[in-house]
Design a protein around this motif. Structure first.
Motif, PDB file in Angstrom:
ATOM      1  N   HIS A 100     -10.501   7.421   5.206  1.00 48.83           N
ATOM      2  CA  HIS A 100     -11.476   6.544   6.033  1.00 48.83           C
ATOM      3  C   HIS A 100     -11.524   6.526   7.391  1.00 48.83           C
ATOM      4  O   HIS A 100     -10.250   6.656   8.116  1.00 48.83           O
ATOM      5  N   TRP A 143      -0.580  -2.204   6.308  1.00 51.16           N
ATOM      6  CA  TRP A 143      -2.132  -1.843   6.820  1.00 51.16           C
ATOM      7  C   TRP A 143      -1.681  -1.941   8.141  1.00 51.16           C
ATOM      8  O   TRP A 143      -1.562  -3.151   8.642  1.00 51.16           O
ATOM      9  N   TYR A 156     -15.411   6.453   3.942  1.00 54.99           N
ATOM     10  CA  TYR A 156     -14.720   7.710   3.278  1.00 54.99           C
ATOM     11  C   TYR A 156     -15.146   8.923   3.575  1.00 54.99           C
ATOM     12  O   TYR A 156     -16.400   9.254   3.174  1.00 54.99           O
ATOM     13  N   GLU A 194     -13.767   4.093  -2.382  1.00 52.31           N
ATOM     14  CA  GLU A 194     -13.684   2.885  -1.571  1.00 52.31           C
ATOM     15  C   GLU A 194     -12.492   2.600  -0.955  1.00 52.31           C
ATOM     16  O   GLU A 194     -12.313   1.961   0.287  1.00 52.31           O
ATOM     17  N   ASN A 195     -11.347   2.582  -1.627  1.00 56.68           N
ATOM     18  CA  ASN A 195     -10.045   2.221  -1.266  1.00 56.68           C
ATOM     19  C   ASN A 195      -9.183   3.299  -1.419  1.00 56.68           C
ATOM     20  O   ASN A 195      -9.204   3.985  -2.559  1.00 56.68           O
ATOM     21  N   ARG A 251      -8.182   2.871   4.059  1.00 59.02           N
ATOM     22  CA  ARG A 251      -9.062   2.153   3.665  1.00 59.02           C
ATOM     23  C   ARG A 251     -10.254   1.438   4.627  1.00 59.02           C
ATOM     24  O   ARG A 251      -9.841   1.379   6.001  1.00 59.02           O
ATOM     25  N   CYS A 254       0.863  -1.202  -0.117  1.00 57.19           N
ATOM     26  CA  CYS A 254      -0.090  -0.081   0.060  1.00 57.19           C
ATOM     27  C   CYS A 254       0.780   1.291   0.046  1.00 57.19           C
ATOM     28  O   CYS A 254       1.971   1.325   0.401  1.00 57.19           O
TER      29      CYS A 254
END
Length: 97
Positions: free
Chosen positions: A75, A45, A66, A92-93, A30, A24
């Motif tokens: 988020h 993460w 979000y 969403e991410n 997220r 990431c």
């Protein structure tokens, strides 16, 4: 003798620290279920906030969502009663704080 006792502990600590990166982008965020996560400097993460735990402690329902407000996006946990129209929920991410 001490070296024999410390060797397994040291090996376990090194193996835990040397996990492969998730890939990431650092500081991106997220939702993983109802948990807000942030990407750390090692590209892994990690939990930012567990919305179920927030709900339990506040006696109000929270959900991971979000948010993009006043130049701050990412988020986080928000009360389910918040008007979704005040937030940009389109990503969403990969939001960035």
């Amino acid at each position: 003798m001490k070296a024999l006792l410390l060797t397994p502990l040291l090996a376990a600590a090194l193996l835990t620290r040397c996990r492969a990166p998730d890939g990431c982008a650092p500081v991106s965020t997220r939702c993983a279920g109802n948990v807000a996560e942030i990407c750390n400097g090692d590209s892994n993460w990690q939990t930012l906030a567990d919305c179920d735990a927030v709900s339990e402690h506040s006696n109000s329902a929270f959900t991971c969502t979000y948010v993009n407000e006043e130049g701050v996006a990412g988020h986080t946990c928000l009360p389910t009663t918040v008007d979704a129209g005040t937030f940009d929920a389109g990503t969403e991410n990969g939001g960035v704080l």
